[in-house]
Design an enzyme around this catalytic site. Structure first.
Site, short mmCIF file in Angstrom:
data_model
loop_
_atom_site.label_atom_id
_atom_site.label_comp_id
_atom_site.label_asym_id
_atom_site.label_seq_id
_atom_site.Cartn_x
_atom_site.Cartn_y
_atom_site.Cartn_z
N GLU A 1 38.96 35.53 72.74
CA GLU A 1 38.12 36.29 71.80
C GLU A 1 37.34 35.33 70.90
O GLU A 1 36.18 35.57 70.59
CB GLU A 1 38.96 37.25 70.95
CG GLU A 1 39.50 38.44 71.70
CD GLU A 1 38.45 39.47 72.11
OE1 GLU A 1 37.27 39.35 71.74
OE2 GLU A 1 38.83 40.42 72.82
N TRP B 1 31.32 39.91 76.22
CA TRP B 1 32.68 39.77 76.75
C TRP B 1 32.66 39.52 78.26
O TRP B 1 33.51 38.81 78.78
CB TRP B 1 33.52 40.98 76.39
CG TRP B 1 34.94 40.86 76.83
CD1 TRP B 1 35.60 41.64 77.73
CD2 TRP B 1 35.91 39.88 76.41
NE1 TRP B 1 36.90 41.21 77.89
CE2 TRP B 1 37.10 40.12 77.09
CE3 TRP B 1 35.85 38.81 75.52
CZ2 TRP B 1 38.25 39.35 76.92
CZ3 TRP B 1 36.99 38.03 75.35
CH2 TRP B 1 38.17 38.31 76.04
N TYR C 1 39.02 45.35 84.10
CA TYR C 1 39.47 44.96 82.76
C TYR C 1 39.64 46.20 81.88
O TYR C 1 40.67 46.36 81.21
CB TYR C 1 38.47 43.98 82.14
CG TYR C 1 38.76 43.66 80.70
CD1 TYR C 1 39.84 42.84 80.37
CD2 TYR C 1 37.99 44.19 79.67
CE1 TYR C 1 40.13 42.56 79.04
CE2 TYR C 1 38.27 43.91 78.35
CZ TYR C 1 39.34 43.10 78.04
OH TYR C 1 39.64 42.84 76.72
#
Length: 196
Positions: free
Chosen positions: A51, A59, A29
């Site tokens: 988000e 995350w 990522y």
């Protein structure tokens, strides 16, 4: 908890921003997505929804659930999400493969509707974003301590999105979205992805 080091060495020996732990999913990522300018409206919509789902969580939690989100959220097609029925929302709320938070799930529907209205009016979510926050990626942190949680630009974006009808788009979420979508470049000194 904030990372202690500005950079971490990954499983491949490359130095990355300190938040990108030596986890292959995080490394991929960080290297292939985070901080790269996005222009695709569909990808931007997906990222904004994710988000919002991340709020209050790490995350990596969202990354580990992203493929399942794509499956149960119809590939993040805003046209389909905008038409979700109460039965579909109940099914999502019961799905352990996603973050089961009623407010976040409901927000995905209202955000799809707001997104579609905005794109219909403006022609492009990407163009609207650039007009709202500026054309050039800003912020060049040297260390992780230099990376803000929010900025005047993310405050303005949060306010503009809320005015358009979006939910779960506070300034901190907007700043994380700006980082991930390349609206800012927060790779720290020593990270192999930082452009000098």
């Amino acid at each position: 908890m904030a990372p202690r080091q500005n950079t971490v060495v990954g499983t491949d020996g490359k130095a990355r921003c300190g938040w990108a732990s030596a986890d292959p999913l995080y490394e991929k990522y960080h290297d292939r997505e985070w901080g790269r300018p996005m222009k695709d409206d569909h990808a931007l919509f997906e990222l904004l929804i994710l988000e919002g789902c991340q709020a209050g969580l790490s995350w990596i939690t969202v990354l580990r659930k992203r493929e399942h989100y794509r499956k149960v959220y119809d590939g993040f097609d805003p046209n389909k999400i905008a038409r979700y029925t109460p039965a579909k929302l109940a099914k999502l709320l019961a799905d352990p493969g996603i973050i089961r938070h009623r407010g976040k799930i409901d927000a995905s529907v209202s955000n799809a509707k707001a997104f579609l209205k905005l794109v219909e009016r403006e022609g492009s979510f990407h163009r609207w974003l650039r007009k709202t926050v500026g054309e050039q990626p800003a912020v060049r942190p040297k260390t992780l301590k230099d990376v803000p949680a929010r900025t005047p630009e993310s405050d303005a974006l949060a306010k503009a999105l809320a005015k358009e009808g979006f939910k779960f788009v506070g300034s901190t979420i907007c700043y994380a979205f700006m980082q991930a979508s390349g609206l800012v470049d927060d790779h720290v000194v020593g990270c192999h992805r930082r452009k000098e």
